[in-house]
Design an enzyme around this catalytic site. Structure first.
Site, PDB file in Angstrom:
ATOM      1  N   GLU A  20       0.919  -1.152  -0.359  1.00 13.37           N
ATOM      2  CA  GLU A  20       0.343   0.235  -0.002  1.00 13.37           C
ATOM      3  C   GLU A  20       0.652   0.753   0.205  1.00 13.37           C
ATOM      4  O   GLU A  20       0.479   2.582   1.141  1.00 13.37           O
ATOM      5  CB  GLU A  20      -1.259  -0.104   1.042  1.00 13.37           C
ATOM      6  CG  GLU A  20      -2.060  -1.125   1.222  1.00 13.37           C
ATOM      7  CD  GLU A  20      -3.601  -0.659   1.966  1.00 13.37           C
ATOM      8  OE1 GLU A  20      -2.959  -0.158   2.847  1.00 13.37           O
ATOM      9  OE2 GLU A  20      -4.420  -1.734   2.244  1.00 13.37           O
ATOM     10  N   GLU A  25      -5.713  -8.239  -0.260  1.00 13.53           N
ATOM     11  CA  GLU A  25      -6.095  -7.882   0.894  1.00 13.53           C
ATOM     12  C   GLU A  25      -7.830  -7.407   0.680  1.00 13.53           C
ATOM     13  O   GLU A  25      -7.859  -6.349  -0.308  1.00 13.53           O
ATOM     14  CB  GLU A  25      -5.871  -6.138   1.710  1.00 13.53           C
ATOM     15  CG  GLU A  25      -4.513  -7.025   2.025  1.00 13.53           C
ATOM     16  CD  GLU A  25      -4.437  -5.543   3.037  1.00 13.53           C
ATOM     17  OE1 GLU A  25      -5.233  -5.049   3.651  1.00 13.53           O
ATOM     18  OE2 GLU A  25      -3.078  -5.680   3.136  1.00 13.53           O
TER      19      GLU A  25
END
Length: 506
Positions: free
Chosen positions: A174, A293
Site C-alpha cells: 500500500e 487484501e
C-alpha cells in the site's frame, strides 16, 4: 418472487481457477499472530507454541496460500529481528499499529507453521523504510541452499537446514497510502520497486513478483498510480496488487449487498490499465492481478492508527460477522472467480481475529465466524474451469451502483470429472428468487449429471452471528425443493439475503 434464468455451456469458459485464489493474510497486527495462530500456553499448543485447534480450522477453511508479515506492519519491519535465538530477539515499537512487537514469531516460525498446515507462504518485503539490500538478504535467507551464501548459512545455524522455498514475493504494501510508513509517490515507488525486482530476479529469475497497486478504489490516484508504477516495472513483475474492503456506508445495506459490483469494476479497470501499459511498450506479456487484501470491514468503527495507544497484542478490529456479511463475502468470492482469467492470487484479510473468518479466546475455544462457511465451501468445491454464465434476472436498485443484478450466479466445472458447482447470491433482502438452469449441454455421451447437494447460508434473522458460546448458530444448511427434472433443468428457490452452493455430478 422474481425469476433468475441462467444459460450455461461447457464450451464457453472464462479461465482456469488458480488455487491461490483461495489465499489469506497474516499480519503482525492485533491478535492475528499472538493470541491467534500462536499461543504457547494454550492447551492445544504444539511444541512450537502454535494452536492446533486454530490449525485444524485453517485446514478446514481450505486456504492455499498466506501473505506475510503485512500489511502496514511490513513497511517498518526489520526481518533480522525475527530470526535467531528467541531470547535474543529485540522488542520493537511497530509504527504501523503502535504495538510492541516481541519478534517471537518471525520468518522461520511462520514458514514452518504454514508448511505444516499445507499452505504456501507469500512473503512481503519492506519498501517503506528499507529497500534493495534488505529484500535480497531476506530472499537469500529464506530460499538459498545451505553453503550457498553466508546469509543462507545463518538460516541453517538457526535450525532450518532446508530452504523455505517461497516462490511469490510482494514488493512492499500500500505504498500509495499516506498512512503508510515510507509512503511514496508513484514514481518514487515505481523506481524502487523496479530496482528491487531487478536485484531479486538476478538472485532468482524464477520468482513471481507483485507490484503494489491501489489501496482501494476510492484513492484519488486509482488507475494513474498503476499506470505510472507499471511504466517502471512492467517487464520485471508478474502481478499488480489490489486491495478493497466493504461495509454498509451510512446504513445503505442494499448497496452493501452489491459490493461485488465495485470489486468487478476495480478488476476490469486495472486489467485495462495494465494492458494499456503493455500495448504502449509493444509487449506480448499479460500481467495478472493479486487481489491480496479483501474482505468486509466495518471501518467506521475504527478510529484510525493515529488514535491508538502503545499496546502489546491488544485486540484490534475484531469485527463480528452476521448472515448478511457472509452473503457479501460469498458474492465477492464469486466476483474473483468470474475474473479468474485476470486474477491469479487473492488473499482474504485476515486469517484469525482481525476482521477474520476464525476467532479465538485466549486460553479458550476457537470458532468459525459466519464468513468462514462460504469461503470453505467455495475453496473445497469451486476448482477447475469457470464457465461464462448468461444470467437474466430482475434488477436491484441501489444508491451507490444504480441497478444491479438481483442475483449473481457463478459456475465452475471440474474438467476431469465433469462435476459442476453453481454458486448463487440472492442480494434482494425482501424477495426470494426462482432459479432455473437448463443443463442439457452437460449431457455428455449419455452421462447425465445428477443433483448431489444444495446448501445455503440464510436465516430468518440476517443479523444472526456465531459466538464462542453458540459457534454453530449460522452454518450451511440443506435446501429442500431443489429439483433436476427429466429434461435436465435445475430449479431452486433462493430465499432473500442468501448465498448458495449447488453441486451436480455423476
Amino acid at each position: 418472487m422474481y425469476d433468475v434464468e441462467v444459460g450455461l455451456d461447457p464450451a464457453f469458459t472464462v479461465g482456469t481457477v488458480d488455487p491461490r485464489l483461495y489465499g489469506s493474510f497474516v499480519e503482525h497486527m492485533g491478535r492475528c499472530v499472538y493470541g491467534g495462530i500462536f499461543e504457547p500456553d494454550h492447551p492445544t499448543a504444539d511444541e512450537h507454541g502454535f494452536r492446533q485447534d486454530v490449525a485444524d480450522l485453517v485446514r478446514e477453511l481450505g486456504v492455499t496460500t498466506i501473505r506475510y508479515p503485512g500489511g502496514n506492519f511490513v513497511s517498518g519491519y526489520r526481518w533480522e529481528d525475527g530470526v535467531g535465538p528467541v531470547a535474543e530477539r529485540p522488542r520493537r515499537l511497530d509504527l504501523a499499529w503502535r504495538s510492541l512487537e516481541p519478534n517471537t514469531v518471525g520468518t522461520d516460525e511462520f514458514c514452518r507453521w504454514a508448511r505444516g498446515v499445507g499452505i504456501d507462504p507469500i512473503m512481503a518485503v519492506n519498501l517503506g523504510t528499507r529497500g534493495v539490500d534488505a529484500a535480497v538478504d531476506l530472499l537469500e535467507y529464506t530460499n538459498f541452499a545451505p553453503g550457498s551464501t553466508s546469509t543462507a548459512d545463518r538460516r541453517v545455524a538457526n535450525g532450518n537446514k532446508d530452504p523455505h522455498a517461497v516462490g511469490t514475493w510482494c514488493l512492499g504494501n500500500e505504498m500509495d497510502g499516506p498512512w503508510q510508513v515510507g509512503h511514496k509517490t508513484a514514481d518514487e515507488y515505481g523506481r524502487l520497486a523496479a530496482e528491487t525486482a531487478r536485484a531479486m530476479r538476478r538472485a532468482d529469475p524464477d520468482l513471481e513478483l507483485v507490484a503494489c497497486g491501489s489501496s482501494n478504489g476510492a484513492m484519488p490516484t486509482f488507475g494513474t498510480w498503476e499506470r505510472t508504477v507499471l511504466e517502471h516495472t512492467y517487464d520485471l513483475v508478474d502481478h499488480i496488487s489490489l486491495h478493497a474492503y466493504f461495509e454498509p456506508v451510512g446504513g445503505d445495506v442494499d448497496s452493501f449487498m452489491a459490493s461485488s459490483e465495485d470489486m468487478r469494476r476495480m478488476i476490469t479497470a486495472i486489467a485495462a490499465t495494465a494492458d494499456h501499459v503493455g500495448a504502449v511498450r509493444r509487449s506480448g506479456k499479460r500481467l495478472t492481478i493479486s487481489f491480496d487484501e479483501w474482505n468486509v470491514w466495518y471501518q467506521h468503527r475504527f478510529s484510525g492508527q493515529a488514535g491508538l495507544d502503545v499496546n502489546e497484542n491488544a485486540p484490534l478490529i475484531e469485527d463480528v460477522y452476521d448472515v448478511t456479511d457472509a452473503v457479501v463475502v460469498g458474492d465477492l468470492l464469486m466476483a474473483l472467480l468470474d475474473h479468474c482469467d485476470r486474477v491469479a492470487i487473492a488473499c482474504q484479510a485476515q486469517l484469525v481475529n482481525v476482521i477474520a473468518p476464525i476467532m479465538t479466546r485466549i486460553g479458550g475455544p476457537a470458532w468459525r465466524q459466519t464468513i468462514f462457511h462460504p469461503f470453505a465451501l467455495t475453496a473445497r468445491h469451486a476448482r477447475g474451469t469457470v464457465l461464462r454464465a448468461a444470467v437474466r434476472t430482475a434488477p436491484l436498485p441501489t444508491q451507490r451502483y444504480g441497478d444491479v443484478p438481483g442475483t449473481r450466479v457463478t459456475a465452475v466445472q471440474d474438467p476431469e470429472t465433469g462435476a459442476l458447482t453453481l454458486l448463487a447470491a440472492n442480494r434482494n433482502r425482501t424477495e426470494p428468487a426462482r432459479l432455473t438452469v437448463p443443463l442439457r449441454a452437460f449431457d455428455q455421451h449419455g452421462r447425465r449429471p445428477r443433483l448431489l447437494e444444495h446448501v445455503a447460508i440464510a436465516d430468518a434473522d440476517p443479523s444472526a452471528t456465531n459466538t464462542a458460546e453458540h459457534p454453530d448458530r449460522v452454518v450451511p444448511r440443506p435446501v429442500t425443493g431443489t429439483v433436476l427434472d427429466g429434461e435436465q433443468t435445475l430449479t431452486a428457490t433462493l430465499p432473500p439475503s442468501s448465498w448458495h452452493l449447488i453441486r451436480l455430478g455423476d
